[in-house]
Design an enzyme around this catalytic site. Structure first.
Site, PDB file in Angstrom:
ATOM      1  N   SER A 128      60.005 -44.025  64.750  1.00 56.52           N
ATOM      2  CA  SER A 128      61.380 -43.929  65.236  1.00 56.52           C
ATOM      3  C   SER A 128      61.842 -45.241  65.835  1.00 56.52           C
ATOM      4  O   SER A 128      61.033 -46.015  66.380  1.00 56.52           O
ATOM      5  CB  SER A 128      61.423 -42.833  66.303  1.00 56.52           C
ATOM      6  OG  SER A 128      62.623 -42.901  67.007  1.00 56.52           O
ATOM      7  N   TYR A 153      57.602 -37.888  74.177  1.00 57.93           N
ATOM      8  CA  TYR A 153      57.858 -37.873  72.730  1.00 57.93           C
ATOM      9  C   TYR A 153      57.826 -39.294  72.172  1.00 57.93           C
ATOM     10  O   TYR A 153      57.118 -39.587  71.196  1.00 57.93           O
ATOM     11  CB  TYR A 153      59.211 -37.210  72.410  1.00 57.93           C
ATOM     12  CG  TYR A 153      59.650 -37.498  70.981  1.00 57.93           C
ATOM     13  CD1 TYR A 153      58.978 -36.911  69.906  1.00 57.93           C
ATOM     14  CD2 TYR A 153      60.680 -38.409  70.707  1.00 57.93           C
ATOM     15  CE1 TYR A 153      59.340 -37.213  68.592  1.00 57.93           C
ATOM     16  CE2 TYR A 153      61.044 -38.704  69.402  1.00 57.93           C
ATOM     17  CZ  TYR A 153      60.373 -38.114  68.342  1.00 57.93           C
ATOM     18  OH  TYR A 153      60.724 -38.424  67.052  1.00 57.93           O
ATOM     19  N   LYS A 157      55.136 -41.562  69.354  1.00 53.46           N
ATOM     20  CA  LYS A 157      55.425 -42.432  68.191  1.00 53.46           C
ATOM     21  C   LYS A 157      54.763 -43.797  68.362  1.00 53.46           C
ATOM     22  O   LYS A 157      54.188 -44.347  67.423  1.00 53.46           O
ATOM     23  CB  LYS A 157      56.941 -42.582  68.012  1.00 53.46           C
ATOM     24  CG  LYS A 157      57.647 -41.278  67.637  1.00 53.46           C
ATOM     25  CD  LYS A 157      57.131 -40.724  66.318  1.00 53.46           C
ATOM     26  CE  LYS A 157      57.575 -39.314  66.044  1.00 53.46           C
ATOM     27  NZ  LYS A 157      56.847 -38.653  64.969  1.00 53.46           N
TER      28      LYS A 157
HETATM   29  P1  NAD Z   1      61.786 -30.958  62.317  1.00 49.48           P
HETATM   30  O1  NAD Z   1      61.420 -30.343  63.622  1.00 49.48           O
HETATM   31  O2  NAD Z   1      62.952 -30.411  61.586  1.00 49.48           O
HETATM   32  O3  NAD Z   1      60.522 -30.970  61.340  1.00 49.48           O
HETATM   33  C1  NAD Z   1      59.202 -31.104  61.812  1.00 49.48           C
HETATM   34  C2  NAD Z   1      58.374 -30.003  61.159  1.00 49.48           C
HETATM   35  O4  NAD Z   1      57.017 -30.133  61.602  1.00 49.48           O
HETATM   36  C3  NAD Z   1      58.838 -28.594  61.534  1.00 49.48           C
HETATM   37  O5  NAD Z   1      59.027 -27.833  60.363  1.00 49.48           O
HETATM   38  C4  NAD Z   1      57.694 -28.038  62.379  1.00 49.48           C
HETATM   39  O6  NAD Z   1      57.539 -26.645  62.217  1.00 49.48           O
HETATM   40  C5  NAD Z   1      56.506 -28.837  61.858  1.00 49.48           C
HETATM   41  N1  NAD Z   1      55.401 -28.991  62.820  1.00 49.48           N
HETATM   42  C6  NAD Z   1      55.461 -29.419  64.104  1.00 49.48           C
HETATM   43  N2  NAD Z   1      54.236 -29.405  64.641  1.00 49.48           N
HETATM   44  C7  NAD Z   1      53.375 -28.977  63.686  1.00 49.48           C
HETATM   45  C8  NAD Z   1      51.978 -28.758  63.643  1.00 49.48           C
HETATM   46  N3  NAD Z   1      51.194 -28.931  64.722  1.00 49.48           N
HETATM   47  N4  NAD Z   1      51.422 -28.315  62.492  1.00 49.48           N
HETATM   48  C9  NAD Z   1      52.188 -28.096  61.390  1.00 49.48           C
HETATM   49  N5  NAD Z   1      53.520 -28.289  61.385  1.00 49.48           N
HETATM   50  C10 NAD Z   1      54.106 -28.716  62.517  1.00 49.48           C
HETATM   51  O7  NAD Z   1      61.988 -32.522  62.604  1.00 49.48           O
HETATM   52  P2  NAD Z   1      62.625 -33.656  61.684  1.00 49.48           P
HETATM   53  O8  NAD Z   1      63.930 -34.051  62.272  1.00 49.48           O
HETATM   54  O9  NAD Z   1      62.573 -33.272  60.260  1.00 49.48           O
HETATM   55  O10 NAD Z   1      61.608 -34.832  61.981  1.00 49.48           O
HETATM   56  C11 NAD Z   1      60.498 -35.107  61.135  1.00 49.48           C
HETATM   57  C12 NAD Z   1      59.707 -36.252  61.723  1.00 49.48           C
HETATM   58  O11 NAD Z   1      60.543 -37.380  61.886  1.00 49.48           O
HETATM   59  C13 NAD Z   1      59.104 -35.979  63.104  1.00 49.48           C
HETATM   60  O12 NAD Z   1      57.849 -36.601  63.178  1.00 49.48           O
HETATM   61  C14 NAD Z   1      60.082 -36.640  64.033  1.00 49.48           C
HETATM   62  O13 NAD Z   1      59.487 -36.982  65.241  1.00 49.48           O
HETATM   63  C15 NAD Z   1      60.475 -37.860  63.221  1.00 49.48           C
HETATM   64  N6  NAD Z   1      61.780 -38.421  63.582  1.00 49.48           N
HETATM   65  C16 NAD Z   1      62.892 -37.633  63.553  1.00 49.48           C
HETATM   66  C17 NAD Z   1      64.133 -38.183  63.916  1.00 49.48           C
HETATM   67  C18 NAD Z   1      65.376 -37.329  63.939  1.00 49.48           C
HETATM   68  O14 NAD Z   1      66.367 -37.760  64.510  1.00 49.48           O
HETATM   69  N7  NAD Z   1      65.401 -36.159  63.320  1.00 49.48           N
HETATM   70  C19 NAD Z   1      64.221 -39.544  64.294  1.00 49.48           C
HETATM   71  C20 NAD Z   1      63.054 -40.314  64.291  1.00 49.48           C
HETATM   72  C21 NAD Z   1      61.830 -39.759  63.925  1.00 49.48           C
END
Ligand code: NAD
Ligand code: UDP
Length: 343
Positions: A128, A153, A157
Site C-alpha cells: 500500500s 494495519y 504492510k
Molecule cells: P477485502 O477485504 O475486500 O479482501 C480481502 C479478502 O481476504 C477478504 O475476502 C477476506 O475474507 C480475506 N481474508 C482475510 N484474512 C484472511 C485469512 N486469514 N485467510 C483467508 N482469507 C482471508 O480487501 P481488498 O480491498 O480487496 O484488499 C485486498 C488486499 O489489498 C489486502 O491485502 C489489502 O490490505 C490490500 N490493499 C487494499 C487497499 C484498498 O484500498 N482496498 C489499498 C492498499 C492495499
C-alpha cells in the site's frame, strides 16, 4: 505441473475478485483461498456471470498453519500466488492490533512456507502507499522514503515488505516476488456483477459517498478543508479497480516469464494524478447526475494531506498504465451501488 494455475488468497474480496476475472481473461486458471471474513460466497456467482467459468474455491483461514499447509498441498501444482488475504480496516487495527498482526503476518508466513515447500516460485504481495506516510516530495517514486507506520494495519504492510525483501535476499531463494503498492482503488466492474462489499459503516470515501447518494447514509463528512491544497481538501491518487486488477496479471506474467530484474521488485500502482475529496464529489455528480449531501468537518486523525504516485517505473518496466479516468471510476461505483440495492 500445470503451467497456468494461480492461487489467489483473498480472491473473494474487492480487489481479488476483479483480479480473478482478469486472470481468466488472460488464460490463467485461478483457485481462490479465502476465509470469507470480509467477503461473501455470492462473489463466485458474479465472477461466473462475467467469465462463464466456475472458479475453484477453498474456504480456509490462512493464519491457521495446518489448514494452510493442507490447502497448498492440494494445489501444489500452482505456478504462482497472488496474496491479497488480509484484514484492512485502519481504525479497527488500532483497536485490535493483535488480531491484525496475527491474521496478516501469520497468513503471510504460512503462505511463504508453503511456497518454499512446493517450489511455487512466483509471488505477488498486496502492499500500500501507506508505507510512504506523509511524503515530503510528490509524486512518490518507489525510492521515496518509507515513513514509520501510523497504524498496526499499515505496519503489517511494512513488515510484510521487509520479510519479503529479507527472504528473497538469501542466496538459495528460488522465489521471485513483486510488492505492489496500491494507491486508492475505487469503482467496480462494468458488468455490475462484482464490486466493493463493505461490511457495516464504510470507512472509505467512495462507498460512503455512494451509500449517501442512495439514501443509506444521511450525509457524507468531508474530513478537513484546511489542508495546504488548492481547495483545502486532502488529495489522493484514485485508481480504477479493473486497472489495478490488470496490473496484477502483468506483474505475475513478468515473474513467470522470468522478466524480472531482481527477485524482489516493488511497483507503485496509481494513475499519477492526485484528486481532492471535493473533486471526487464533483466527478461523481458529473458522471451520474446525482447530488451528494455533504458537509465539511474536522480532519480525520492520521490522514495525510496529499499522496499520489510517480508511475514512471510501472510504465517503463511493466509496460502497464491505467486506462480509466475518475469519471469512469465514480460512474461505475454508482452503477454497482444501484445494483446492490436493486435499482
Ligand atoms: P477485502 O477485504 O475486500 O479482501 C480481502 C479478502 O481476504 C477478504 O475476502 C477476506 O475474507 C480475506 N481474508 C482475510 N484474512 C484472511 C485469512 N486469514 N485467510 C483467508 N482469507 C482471508 O480487501 P481488498 O480491498 O480487496 O484488499 C485486498 C488486499 O489489498 C489486502 O491485502 C489489502 O490490505 C490490500 N490493499 C487494499 C487497499 C484498498 O484500498 N482496498 C489499498 C492498499 C492495499
Ligand atoms: N474521506 C472523507 N470522508 C469519508 C471518508 C474519507 O472525506 O467519509 C477522505 C479522507 O480524509 C481521505 C480520502 O477521503 O482524504 C480518502 O480516504 P479513504 O479512507 O477512502 O482512503 P485512505 O487514503 O485514507 O486510505
Amino acid at each position: 505441473m500445470s503451467d497456468n494455475k494461480i492461487i489467489v488468497t483473498g480472491g473473494m474480496g474487492y480487489i481479488g475478485s476483479h483480479t480473478i476475472v482478469e486472470l481468466v481473461n488472460a488464460g490463467y486458471d485461478p483457485v481462490i483461498i479465502d476465509n470469507l471474513s470480509n467477503s461473501n460466497v455470492s462473489v463466485l456467482e458474479g465472477i461466473k456471470g462475467i467469465t462463464q467459468r466456475k472458479i475453484a474455491f477453498e474456504e480456509v483461514d490462512l493464519s491457521d498453519s495446518n489448514a494452510c499447509r493442507e490447502v497448498f498441498s492440494k494445489h501444489k501444482d500452482a505456478v504462482g500466488v497472488i496474496h491479497f488475504a488480509a484484514l484492512k480496516a485502519v481504525g479497527e487495527s488500532v483497536e485490535q492490533p493483535i488480531r491484525y498482526y496475527k491474521n496478516n503476518i501469520f497468513s503471510m508466513i504460512n503462505v511463504l512456507e508453503a511456497l518454499t515447500t512446493h517450489h511455487i516460485d512466483n509471488f505477488i504481495f498486496s502492499s500500500s502507499c501507506t508505507v510512504y506516510g506523509e511524503p515530503k516530495k510528490l509524486p512518490v517514486t518507489e525510492k521515496s522514503p518509507i515513513q514509520p507506520a501510523t497504524s498496526p494495519y499499515g505496519n503489517t504492510k511494512q513488515v510484510g515488505e521487509e520479510i519479503l525483501q529479507e527472504a528473497m535476499a538469501i542466496e538459495d531463494s528460488t522465489i521471485r516476488t513483486i510488492s505492489l503498492r496500491y494507491f486508492n482503488p475505487i469503482g467496480a466492474h462494468k458488468s455490475t456483477l462484482i464490486g466493493e462489499l463493505p461490511l457495516g459503516i464504510p470507512n472509505n470515501l467512495l462507498p460512503y459517498l455512494t451509500q449517501t447518494a442512495i439514501g443509506i447514509r444521511e450525509q457524507l463528512s468531508v474530513f478537513g478543508s484546511d489542508y495546504n491544497t488548492p481547495d483545502g481538501t486532502a488529495i489522493r491518487d484514485y485508481i480504477h479497480v479493473v486497472d489495478l486488477a490488470e496490473a496484477h496479471v502483468v506483474a505475475l506474467t513478468r515473474l513467470i516469464k522470468k522478466q524480472n530484474k531482481s527477485n524482489y521488485e516493488v511497483f507503485n500502482l496509481g494513475t499519477g494524478k492526485g484528486n481532492s475529496v471535493l473533486e471526487v464529489i464533483k466527478s461523481f455528480e458529473r458522471s451520474t447526475g446525482e447530488k451528494v449531501n455533504y458537509k465539511i468537518v474536522d480532519r480525520r486523525p492520521g490522514d495525510v494531506e496529499a499522496v499520489y504516485a510517480d508511475t514512471t517505473f510501472a510504465r517503463e518496466e511493466l509496460g502497464w498504465a491505467t486506462k480509466r479516468d475518475l469519471d469512469e471510476m465514480t460512474a461505475s461505483a454508482w452503477a454497482w451501488e444501484k445494483k446492490l440495492r436493486g435499482q
